[in-house]
Design an enzyme around this catalytic site. Structure first.
Site, PDB file in Angstrom:
ATOM      1  N   LYS A 257       1.170  -0.875   0.154  1.00 31.10           N
ATOM      2  CA  LYS A 257      -0.128  -0.367   0.111  1.00 31.10           C
ATOM      3  C   LYS A 257       1.301   1.086  -0.260  1.00 31.10           C
ATOM      4  CE  LYS A 257      -3.394   2.707   2.923  1.00 31.10           C
ATOM      5  NZ  LYS A 257      -4.953   2.571   3.820  1.00 31.10           N
ATOM      6  N   ASP A 262      -2.515   9.969   3.331  1.00 37.27           N
ATOM      7  CA  ASP A 262      -3.400   9.314   3.857  1.00 37.27           C
ATOM      8  C   ASP A 262      -4.749  10.254   5.003  1.00 37.27           C
ATOM      9  OD1 ASP A 262      -6.496   8.872   3.999  1.00 37.27           O
ATOM     10  OD2 ASP A 262      -5.578   6.498   5.383  1.00 37.27           O
ATOM     11  N   LYS A 269     -10.697  12.665   8.169  1.00 37.84           N
ATOM     12  CA  LYS A 269      -9.843  12.149   9.462  1.00 37.84           C
ATOM     13  C   LYS A 269      -9.452  13.779   9.830  1.00 37.84           C
ATOM     14  CE  LYS A 269      -7.295   8.820   7.985  1.00 37.84           C
ATOM     15  NZ  LYS A 269      -7.470   7.048   8.368  1.00 37.84           N
ATOM     16  N   ASP A 280       1.504   6.381   6.145  1.00 45.96           N
ATOM     17  CA  ASP A 280       0.213   5.181   5.427  1.00 45.96           C
ATOM     18  C   ASP A 280       0.742   4.377   4.026  1.00 45.96           C
ATOM     19  OD1 ASP A 280      -1.798   4.162   5.514  1.00 45.96           O
ATOM     20  OD2 ASP A 280      -3.174   5.520   4.032  1.00 45.96           O
ATOM     21  N   ASP A 339     -12.173   6.863   2.902  1.00 46.97           N
ATOM     22  CA  ASP A 339     -10.912   7.185   4.122  1.00 46.97           C
ATOM     23  C   ASP A 339     -10.538   5.506   3.802  1.00 46.97           C
ATOM     24  OD1 ASP A 339      -8.577   7.101   5.212  1.00 46.97           O
ATOM     25  OD2 ASP A 339     -10.274   7.590   7.174  1.00 46.97           O
ATOM     26  N   GLU A 341      -9.590   4.135   1.625  1.00 46.71           N
ATOM     27  CA  GLU A 341      -8.715   4.012  -0.181  1.00 46.71           C
ATOM     28  C   GLU A 341      -7.676   3.429  -0.256  1.00 46.71           C
ATOM     29  OE1 GLU A 341      -7.784   5.653   2.703  1.00 46.71           O
ATOM     30  OE2 GLU A 341      -5.908   5.347   2.837  1.00 46.71           O
ATOM     31  N   ARG A 343      -8.213  -0.575   0.224  1.00 46.80           N
ATOM     32  CA  ARG A 343      -8.813  -1.135  -0.304  1.00 46.80           C
ATOM     33  C   ARG A 343      -8.626  -1.395  -1.219  1.00 46.80           C
ATOM     34  NH1 ARG A 343     -12.927  -1.495   3.377  1.00 46.80           N
ATOM     35  NH2 ARG A 343     -11.506  -0.515   4.778  1.00 46.80           N
TER      36      ARG A 343
HETATM   37  N1  BES Z   1      -4.920   4.319   6.869  1.00 48.27           N
HETATM   38  C1  BES Z   1      -6.004   3.907   7.416  1.00 48.27           C
HETATM   39  C2  BES Z   1      -6.270   3.276   8.321  1.00 48.27           C
HETATM   40  C3  BES Z   1      -5.018   3.342   9.646  1.00 48.27           C
HETATM   41  C4  BES Z   1      -5.084   3.549  10.959  1.00 48.27           C
HETATM   42  C5  BES Z   1      -3.883   3.233   9.706  1.00 48.27           C
HETATM   43  C6  BES Z   1      -4.832   4.414  11.754  1.00 48.27           C
HETATM   44  C7  BES Z   1      -2.499   3.591  10.394  1.00 48.27           C
HETATM   45  C8  BES Z   1      -3.124   4.064  11.505  1.00 48.27           C
HETATM   46  C9  BES Z   1      -7.085   3.700   6.325  1.00 48.27           C
HETATM   47  O1  BES Z   1      -7.191   4.497   5.191  1.00 48.27           O
HETATM   48  C10 BES Z   1      -8.419   4.791   7.175  1.00 48.27           C
HETATM   49  O2  BES Z   1      -8.696   4.905   7.116  1.00 48.27           O
HETATM   50  N2  BES Z   1      -8.803   3.052   7.392  1.00 48.27           N
HETATM   51  C11 BES Z   1     -10.445   3.500   7.945  1.00 48.27           C
HETATM   52  C12 BES Z   1     -11.128   2.750   7.192  1.00 48.27           C
HETATM   53  C13 BES Z   1     -12.469   2.973   6.829  1.00 48.27           C
HETATM   54  C14 BES Z   1     -13.356   4.196   6.807  1.00 48.27           C
HETATM   55  C15 BES Z   1     -13.896   1.686   6.712  1.00 48.27           C
HETATM   56  C16 BES Z   1     -10.012   3.272   9.297  1.00 48.27           C
HETATM   57  O3  BES Z   1      -9.543   1.519   9.451  1.00 48.27           O
HETATM   58  O4  BES Z   1     -10.353   3.951  10.214  1.00 48.27           O
HETATM   59 ZN    ZN Z   2      -5.038   4.754   4.441  1.00 50.58          ZN
HETATM   60 MN    MN Z   3      -7.278   6.163   5.017  1.00 48.74          MN
END
Ligand code: BES
Ligand code: ZN
Ligand code: MN
Length: 489
Positions: A257, A262, A269, A280, A339, A341, A343
């Site tokens: 990834k 992000d 966020k 990220d 967010d 993103e 996947r």
């Molecule tokens: N990059 C984040 C996940 C993340 C969170 C990495 C904390 C490191 C520390 C990812 O893109 C994300 O934002 N995931 C969301 C998914 C949700 C919106 C379904 C999440 O985990 O909140």
């Molecule tokens: Zn992310």
């Molecule tokens: Mn994200």
């Protein structure tokens, strides 16, 4: 840092690092026996794991610092405990301003030579890591000459080979940490691509970089949607290492990834959740780090790594919650949360690896969900797969690296949750089983190819120093991916 075997004589070093087993029967170096006896008196030092005792040996003109470092009980000894102990001892040696360092080899029947050498070397390297290039008042520390001493002559050739491999792995891991620790205004898709190219030239693998036009021609619509809002255009980075040219059938695919930043997009966020999001791209850093190690060691395997590098920001042209976007595989995706993103970029990257690079198996590494932190914390990487045999291979590799991994279930019931009312899939599924659903979304684009997903959101970044990990990037995955490739060679 320059580590050699049996190269510095005991009385020539500035400091002696002496690892001690709590219940060890091994003989102490003759000239240290008095000091060691003193250390053991009144339970000042008993050799418990992580315990440190420092002393000074003064004999005629020559004065030396001594560091006894505890390893714990022999029957409980692991490579990981050695790594932790060595990192601690090295930090102490730095405090003592040592430059010529003698480290006594850990002579134990409990572990094999390769494990002992590997964990000693990695611990020493990790203990010396710092990311301080942006501190203008930093003082360049003198480089260290280290000798690990006491390997018997019969094992020396094997020891040398292990030493070389361990240096490669330690350096590749620290390289990945550096990539993660660089801020997003320095490390963005173009500069990451440059880093990959430099590494390819240095270590001997081919790097092809597709720009935004070529990504459009490839119809990687999901990837493009995510990266669209940034002024830094996306890059598709493909790294190819063919160490087993006679074998055109087996190609291990590694996908990282590569969200260089992000912000969440319109599903923005909060500030607190955004500050560390330069990390990220830890999956991308891990696959690039692994490629350098695989190529440097000249493994007899074929590996192709793919990184879809972009930034998830907001602008007038950004993708929005509610949009329906396409993908390289032809599937339509309902975007419920911008967010979610990772996947989307990974769906296209994994599909590209299978369709265009003809990889026979594919592993993706991704900082994909906050949910994996809730489930497994910062110590264990969560794994999803469509192929249990492939997972067994990963488990073996993770046993070698001692990186902790845990398989999560992928029952069909979870796949049901991914279905959208008006498109093929939706990218966000609510609070339940967040890590599993995110992983299985990517898996939907791998079809029948053996695929594995490692969610490293918890393990790739530390909020505070922990053991041999410094605050920031950890370089997780580099060593496991290397062993995964090595076990296939
Ligand atoms: N990059 C984040 C996940 C993340 C969170 C990495 C904390 C490191 C520390 C990812 O893109 C994300 O934002 N995931 C969301 C998914 C949700 C919106 C379904 C999440 O985990 O909140
Ligand atoms: Zn992310
Ligand atoms: Mn994200």
């Amino acid at each position: 840092m320059n580590i050699k075997l049996n190269s510095i004589k005991v009385d020539k070093a500035d400091v002696l690092i002496i690892p001690v087993l709590e219940d060890g029967k091994e003989e102490m170096i003759e000239s240290l026996s008095e000091i060691f006896k003193h250390a053991k008196e009144k339970e000042k030092f008993s050799g418990k794991h992580g315990e440190v005792f420092t002393s000074i040996k003064a004999k005629k003109a020559k004065t030396q610092d001594i560091i006894f470092i505890g390893l714990g009980k022999e029957k409980e000894l692991t490579g990981e405990k050695i790594r932790l102990a060595m990192a601690k001892a090295l930090k102490k040696a730095r405090e003592l301003k040592s430059e010529l360092i003698y480290v006594k080899y850990i002579n134990t029947a409990k572990l094999k030579l390769d494990v002992i050498v590997n964990s000693m070397v990695e611990g020493l390297y990790f203990g010396d890591y710092k990311f301080d290039k942006y501190k203008t008042d930093r003082k360049d520390q003198p480089s260290l000459d280290i000798s690990i001493d006491g390997i018997d002559n019969a094992s020396l050739d094997k020891g040398e080979a292990c030493l070389a491999e361990s240096k490669t792995l330690a350096e590749a891991t620290l390289f990945a940490r550096d990539l993660v620790n660089e801020p997003a205004n320095v490390m963005y898709p173009q500069t990451f691509a440059e880093k990959a190219k430099e590494s390819g030239e240095k270590y001997g693998f081919e790097v092809e970089v597709h720009d935004e036009k070529q990504i459009e021609e490839l119809e990687m619509k999901a990837f493009l949607a995510v990266g669209r809002a940034s002024d830094n255009p996306p890059r598709l980075i493909v790294m190819r290492y063919f160490g087993d040219k006679d074998n055109s059938k087996d190609i291990l695919g590694l996908v990282g990834k590569g969200l260089m930043y992000d912000a969440g997009g319109y599903s923005l966020k909060p500030t607190d959740g955004m500050v560390d999001m330069k990390s990220d791209m830890a999956g991308a850093a891990a696959v690039l780090g692994a490629m350098t190690a695989i190529a440097e060691q000249g493994l007899k395997v074929n590996v192709v790594a793919v990184v879809a590098a972009c930034e998830n920001l907001i602008s007038g042209g950004a993708y929005k919650p509610g949009d329906i976007i396409g993908s390289m595989a032809g599937k339509n995706i309902e975007v419920l949360n911008t967010d979610a993103e990772g996947r989307l970029t990974l769906a296209d990257a994994v599909y590209y690896a299978i369709a265009k690079e003809k990889v026979s198996e594919v592993v993706d590494l991704a900082t994909l969900t906050g949910a994996v932190l809730v489930a497994l914390g910062t110590t264990t990487t969560g794994v999803i797969t469509n192929n249990e045999k492939f997972y067994k291979e990963l488990k073996k590799a993770a046993d070698s690296s001692e990186e902790k991994m845990w398989l999560l279930p992928s029952f069909d019931e979870y796949k049901e949750i991914l279905k959208s009312d008006i498109a093929d899939l939706k990218n966000s599924t609510g609070r339940n089983a967040g890590t599993i659903c995110a992983g299985l979304f990517i898996g939907a684009f791998a079809k029948d190819t053996p695929w594995m997903h490692l969610d490293i959101a918890g393990t790739s970044w530390m909020d505070n120093e922990k053991g041999y990990l410094t605050k920031g990037g950890t370089g997780v995955g580099v060593r496991t991916l290397y062993y995964l490739a090595k076990d296939r060679s």
